[in-house]
Design a protein around this motif. Sequence first.
Motif, short mmCIF file in Angstrom:
data_model
loop_
_atom_site.label_atom_id
_atom_site.label_comp_id
_atom_site.label_asym_id
_atom_site.label_seq_id
_atom_site.Cartn_x
_atom_site.Cartn_y
_atom_site.Cartn_z
N LYS A 130 -5.95 3.24 -7.22
CA LYS A 130 -6.47 3.91 -6.01
C LYS A 130 -7.40 2.97 -5.24
O LYS A 130 -8.31 2.37 -5.80
CB LYS A 130 -7.23 5.19 -6.41
N ASN A 162 0.33 5.02 0.35
CA ASN A 162 -0.66 6.04 0.72
C ASN A 162 -2.07 5.51 0.44
O ASN A 162 -2.48 4.52 1.01
CB ASN A 162 -0.39 7.35 -0.02
N GLN A 163 -2.80 6.13 -0.47
CA GLN A 163 -4.16 5.71 -0.79
C GLN A 163 -4.20 4.77 -1.99
O GLN A 163 -5.28 4.50 -2.52
CB GLN A 163 -5.03 6.94 -1.07
N GLN A 188 0.86 -1.18 0.00
CA GLN A 188 0.00 0.00 0.00
C GLN A 188 0.89 1.23 0.00
O GLN A 188 1.78 1.37 0.84
CB GLN A 188 -0.93 0.01 1.21
#
Length: 444
Positions: free
Chosen positions: A439, A370-371, A368
Amino acid sequence: MKRYFYRGLRFRMTLLFSIVFIVINLVFSRFIFQYFKNGYVENYNKYLYTRAQTILDKTEINPDVIALPDSGESIRVFYHNNAHQPVLVFQSPGIISRLRVPGQAVLIDSLGQYGVYLKKENYDGRPVELLLTVSDYSLKHKINQFTLLMIALTGISLLASAVSAYFASGWLIRPIRSIAMQASEINTERLGQRIRITETHDELEQLAKTINEMIGRIEHEQQTRNNFFAAASHELRTPLANLRAQTELELGNRKLKTDLDLLGSQLSEISRLQSIVEQFLLISEFSQNGLLLRKSKTDISDQLFRVFARNNHQARMRNIQYDIRFSEDIKSFEISADAEKIEMVWQNLLQNALKYMSPGALLCSIAQDNQNLMVSFQNKTVQEKVNVSALGTPFTKGRTITSGSGLGLWLCKEIVEAHGGILKLESGDYIFKATVWLKLDLEV
């Protein structure tokens, strides 16, 4: 394409107009210059004749009456005696004493002096003769001034004509630039777009119509090709699925190594054909309607395990081991995406690695960022460094990793970017790495 101003149509029109203008202007300027020069010299000569005649009319011999010249004028007054010898009556000091008297009434131009020679008959029958001269500086100065004026006017007119031609040519080729700009915006995704046609009833209108007709033919041919790809791909899906099912069934029932190798090889080729068919179907969809996404809740980890299992036999045949690593800080594997198309991305990236890597470990890392969910495929290559700029271009040919149609990586890039993600390709030190960022939908 690199553009050069001097190769442009506007520059050529300006240059041609300027050359034609300067040739015409030189011819007419010479004519005008000669006309006015001759007129000025003629008027100057008339003035000298009139001035000399005035002085001569006031000059008498016996008794001697001499009309004195004005400032800047020099005169010589004389007559010839019965022995035809000149008898000097009066002569101004200076260069005039060195001038030779012509044999008849005529203009003279010598030793920096410009003048006229006249004679008249006196009452006693002896002709009174007069030589009137002035400095030729005034005449030549006026002519030189006029010459410089004509040169300056010619230069100014040439510059004005070149500037006018430049802006006029720009105005003339503006419609061509408009057509070129509109044509540059039309590509395979915008074949329905057409160039605006202005009813000017000239060659520009004909050019625009011709380009539109050409675009129409290209659009029709592409539509025919897409329809063929779509129809052929749909027709091939069923028999390929049947062949795969039969091959997998036979593979489970055979025990001999030769049979297992043969059926395994056939299964790999069937998988490759199925992948190509799916790519053709996706290209057909992409060309006709753009890439339509049917998003749903999608678990990336399930997709990756399914894709690796599907290609496990091919990996064993090529002596390749899977090394799948999941980062411990991943909060979720779920994204909002078109599951079928995203799974095609993993399939193509894995097939690309299996096909061109050297025997060894194929590393798949999931982490992962961040987003974003980051998925990378890393494998060894036979080349020290691969030109990644050539990858992802449809129908690119090469000897190693760029071999094949190039459709797989191109479709991966299009699918990932359609989901708002990023596909990055890296190569160096005999390592090739493909990384995808998608994302995460953490609210799901």
